[in-house]
Design a protein around this motif. Structure first.
Motif, PDB file in Angstrom:
ATOM      1  N   PHE A   1      32.894  33.563  52.391  1.00  0.00           N
ATOM      2  CA  PHE A   1      32.402  33.936  51.060  1.00  0.00           C
ATOM      3  C   PHE A   1      30.978  34.486  51.127  1.00  0.00           C
ATOM      4  CE2 PHE A   1      35.329  30.553  48.928  1.00  0.00           C
ATOM      5  CZ  PHE A   1      36.421  31.334  49.243  1.00  0.00           C
ATOM      6  N   ASP A   2      30.140  33.873  51.958  1.00  0.00           N
ATOM      7  CA  ASP A   2      28.763  34.360  52.095  1.00  0.00           C
ATOM      8  C   ASP A   2      28.728  35.804  52.589  1.00  0.00           C
ATOM      9  OD1 ASP A   2      27.268  32.213  51.160  1.00  0.00           O
ATOM     10  OD2 ASP A   2      27.282  31.187  53.090  1.00  0.00           O
TER      11      ASP A   2
ATOM     12  N   THR B   1      23.632  36.980  47.521  1.00  0.00           N
ATOM     13  CA  THR B   1      23.659  35.624  48.071  1.00  0.00           C
ATOM     14  C   THR B   1      22.495  34.766  47.597  1.00  0.00           C
ATOM     15  OG1 THR B   1      22.560  36.495  50.050  1.00  0.00           O
ATOM     16  CG2 THR B   1      24.949  36.281  50.131  1.00  0.00           C
TER      17      THR B   1
ATOM     18  N   ALA C   1      28.623  32.570  46.053  1.00  0.00           N
ATOM     19  CA  ALA C   1      29.598  32.031  47.008  1.00  0.00           C
ATOM     20  C   ALA C   1      29.829  30.542  46.772  1.00  0.00           C
ATOM     21  CB  ALA C   1      29.135  32.279  48.441  1.00  0.00           C
TER      22      ALA C   1
END
Length: 676
Positions: free
Chosen positions: A143-144, A151, A184
């Motif tokens: 996800f990052d 982020t 995320a």
């Protein structure tokens, strides 16, 4: 004069506002429900929404809907989402394992032995992260990367498409809506299925899957200013009493009932409701075939609403051929994710790591292996215990001293109770029941990541309980009296294979030399006997489907009066599965005792039909004799095997069909789980 000038200015300003003011286009929201793997159907629906040229101004989602929606909001279009979801190794992502190749050899071996591993830190502040079966470490890494450029902690209204997702605060069973924070982390929190994924602590809140309170957040989209809502849901048809007939269906019904909070009310807010038929699939249906079907069903169901979508487009005042400008994806989001193991330092707090391995095969039947490692924070010492239950039962206790930047020293005690059937030419010859005690001390893991060497001194004691002869062809003169040995071992292990099971490139080499005595320097008043064994396998990818894997292996015994328990054994699929000195051979199902010198060559062709489906063909030839000079004197031993395997979360599941001129018969075996 001043009053006239002021009036003129006001008239001019008002005229400018009237000229520049444009009617605001109604805002469209896409709402995506939760549903685990079933939620990949959202991608198919998004393809149709894009094809229809519907502008998307707001996205809200829950659980899997939050993942698809969050990525869509930061620039992933439907086609890219489709490609990304299909190429993932979901078996790996839904675990906390590090990348196989980047680990040390000991951890690689554990990864291909145990189906489940869990670490517990003996510190109360860390316990919440370990409250679920999966911490989601690999999912967070993914996800990052996929949200690259977004982020930092931020307002989700500042994304290319404003976004919100839902979690549940289990402290007071209330809904928590993410409108800001780390994107995320918000996506990961929204999909935290209780007891499966670890909850997320946020202040005084403990957050889990949002589906428990609001699985279809159309009301949030309305609150964010949506004038029209296109909703995609993947809920199945309600279960009847007849449908609730198993543990899984009971749990599923409880989840579904709890996920219906607000569901009907939120559907009433929806202008175009796309309800995808996901019958036959569940929250864990991440196989390639399931993903393909679910995406297609999402697309087909959305296409059945084409007229409604076009009618909505007309209400927005847009032409039939209008196509909105979609957000651009940050190129950094397309860079492959690294799942490399981090450098292993002493833990901040004492911790315990537990692992469970389960297996079944038609030869050794059911077996279980449990492993626990206690790592001390203030001392460079690990204590480990391994318990195996099954036809071969064993206990292994180890203490390893791990000084920083120095060679590790290990002390080990091993006990094994073995009930072993020994065959001769495919027929059961005798049954041997014994206890084996072993104590050893040695230097461990001398080397670098792919190459390591162990040096050890051992004491072995074999206590024979019973020898039951079942065939007249059983060997005569076998000494089965209790015996002990003092031995010295040097083991060299090299491994550059990219995977522990079904590798497609790299090489694996292991060699061991051992010298056995009964009084530290001699055996039965003469020189001790020696064992030299090695196996070398290489993997050559021929294309994206086929891999060619040749392997050479041998075991050579030197000396006289070699006892039965140390003689060469051959048979089965794996090295050391029945006995430490046992070597595999295609077409030979059970262990068979063979001559003192055994040399074999195996050729294996591996075909990867899809991410998890494999077909294997093996052929092997071997020469064996009691003296090296006679190794080529006799006709070779030949074997052939054809196998199918499915790579599952608990290990390979499959069946093998083989033939060997050693047994002059067909051997069939079913295997479930990793080998141990």
């Amino acid at each position: 004069m001043k009053a006239k000038l002021l009036c003129l200015i006001l008239i001019l300003v008002s005229s400018c506002f009237c000229v520049n003011a444009q009617p605001r286009r109604p805002r469209v929201a896409v709402v995506l429900s939760g549903g685990g793997a079933k939620g990949v159907a959202h991608i198919g629906a998004l393809k149709v929404i894009e094809k229809a040229g519907i502008p998307v101004d707001i996205v809200t989602g829950t659980s899997m809907g939050s993942i698809i929606g969050g990525l869509y909001s930061c620039g992933w279009n439907a086609q890219r989402l489709d490609s990304m979801v299909r190429k993932q190794d979901w078996t790996f992502l839904l675990s906390d394992r590090d990348d196989y190749y980047t680990q040390n050899l000991g951890n690689r071996e554990k990864q291909t032995t145990y189906a489940f591993t869990k670490t517990y830190t003996l510190n109360k502040d860390s316990r919440l992260r370990e409250a679920g079966f999966i911490q989601g470490k690999n999912l967070m890494r993914l996800f990052d990367r996929l949200t690259a450029g977004y982020t930092d902690s931020m307002s989700f209204d500042s994304l290319p498409i404003p976004f919100a997702c839902v979690a549940t605060n289990i402290v007071d069973n209330t809904e928590y809506d993410f409108h800001s924070g780390h994107l995320a982390q918000a996506m990961r929190t929204s999909m935290s299925i209780p007891a499966v994924f670890s909850p997320v602590r946020l202040g005084d809140k403990v957050l889990v899957d949002g589906g428990l309170r609001n699985n279809y957040p159309a009301d949030i989209a309305k609150a964010m200013g949506a004038d029209y809502i296109i909703g995609v849901t993947v809920q199945g048809a309600p279960r009847t009493a007849d449908d609730i007939n198993s543990n899984a269906s009971v749990i599923g019904q409880i989840i579904d009932v709890n996920c219906k909070n607000k569901y009907e009310d939120n559907l009433k807010l929806t202008d175009v409701a796309i309800r995808v038929n996901t019958k036959g699939y569940g929250a864990a249906s991440f196989t390639p075939a399931a993903i393909d079907t679910l995406v297609r069903r999402g697309e087909e169901e959305a296409m059945s609403h084409w007229d409604e979508l076009m009618a909505l487009k007309h209400m927005l005042g847009l032409a039939d051929d209008y196509q909105p400008t979609r957000p651009q994806l940050n190129p950094a989001a397309l860079v492959p994710v690294s799942y490399a193991a981090t450098r292993r330092e002493r833990p901040e707090y004492d911790r315990v790591q537990g692992s469970v391995g389960l297996r079944f095969d038609t030869e050794t039947m059911v077996a279980m292996q449990l492993d626990g490692v206690y790592s001390m924070a203030k001392r460079p010492v690990d204590l480990e215990a391994t318990l195996r239950l099954g036809k071969k039962t064993s206990v292994d206790l180890r203490g390893v001293f791990k000084p920083k930047h120095r060679v590790e020293t290990g002390l080990e005690y091993y006990f094994e109770h073995n009930d072993l059937d020994v065959f001769e030419s495919g027929h059961k010859s005798y049954n041997l029941t014994l206890n084996h005690h072993q104590a050893s001390i040695g230097l461990m893991d001398i080397g670098i990541r792919n190459l390591t060497m162990d040096l050890s001194a051992r004491w072995d004691y074999y206590n024979f309980h019973r020898l039951m002869v079942e065939s007249t062809i059983a060997h005569e003169g076998f000494d089965v009296s209790d015996s002990h040995f003092f031995s010295y071992h040097a083991n060299l292990h090299y491994d550059s294979e990219n995977k522990g099971v079904f590798p497609t490139r790299g090489a694996s080499f292991q060699a061991e030399y051992a010298y056995f005595t009964d009084n530290f320097y001699s055996y039965k008043d003469h020189r001790g006997f020696s064992e030299l064994s090695a196996h070398w396998r290489m993997s050559f990818p021929l294309n994206h489907i086929f891999t060619f894997q040749p392997m050479l292996y041998d075991r050579l015994l030197f000396g006289s009066d070699i006892p039965l328990i140390r003689m060469n054994g051959v048979g089965g699929q794996w090295f050391g599965h029945y006995l430490d000195q046992q070597m595999p051979f295609p077409g030979v199902g059970h262990v068979e005792i063979t001559d003192n010198h055994f040399v074999a060559c195996q050729l294996r062709l591996q075909a990867q039909l899809s991410t998890n489906n494999f077909i294997l063909f093996k052929t092997a030839g071997a020469q064996h004799a009691d003296a090296l000079r006679d190794l080529l004197k006799y006709s070779p031993m030949l074997g052939y095997e054809l196998a199918y395997y499915y790579k599952s979360l608990i290990g390979p599941i499959g069946a093998t069909l083989g033939y060997s001129n050693k047994t002059n018969g067909v051997n069939f075996m079913i295997n479930i789980g990793y080998e141990f």
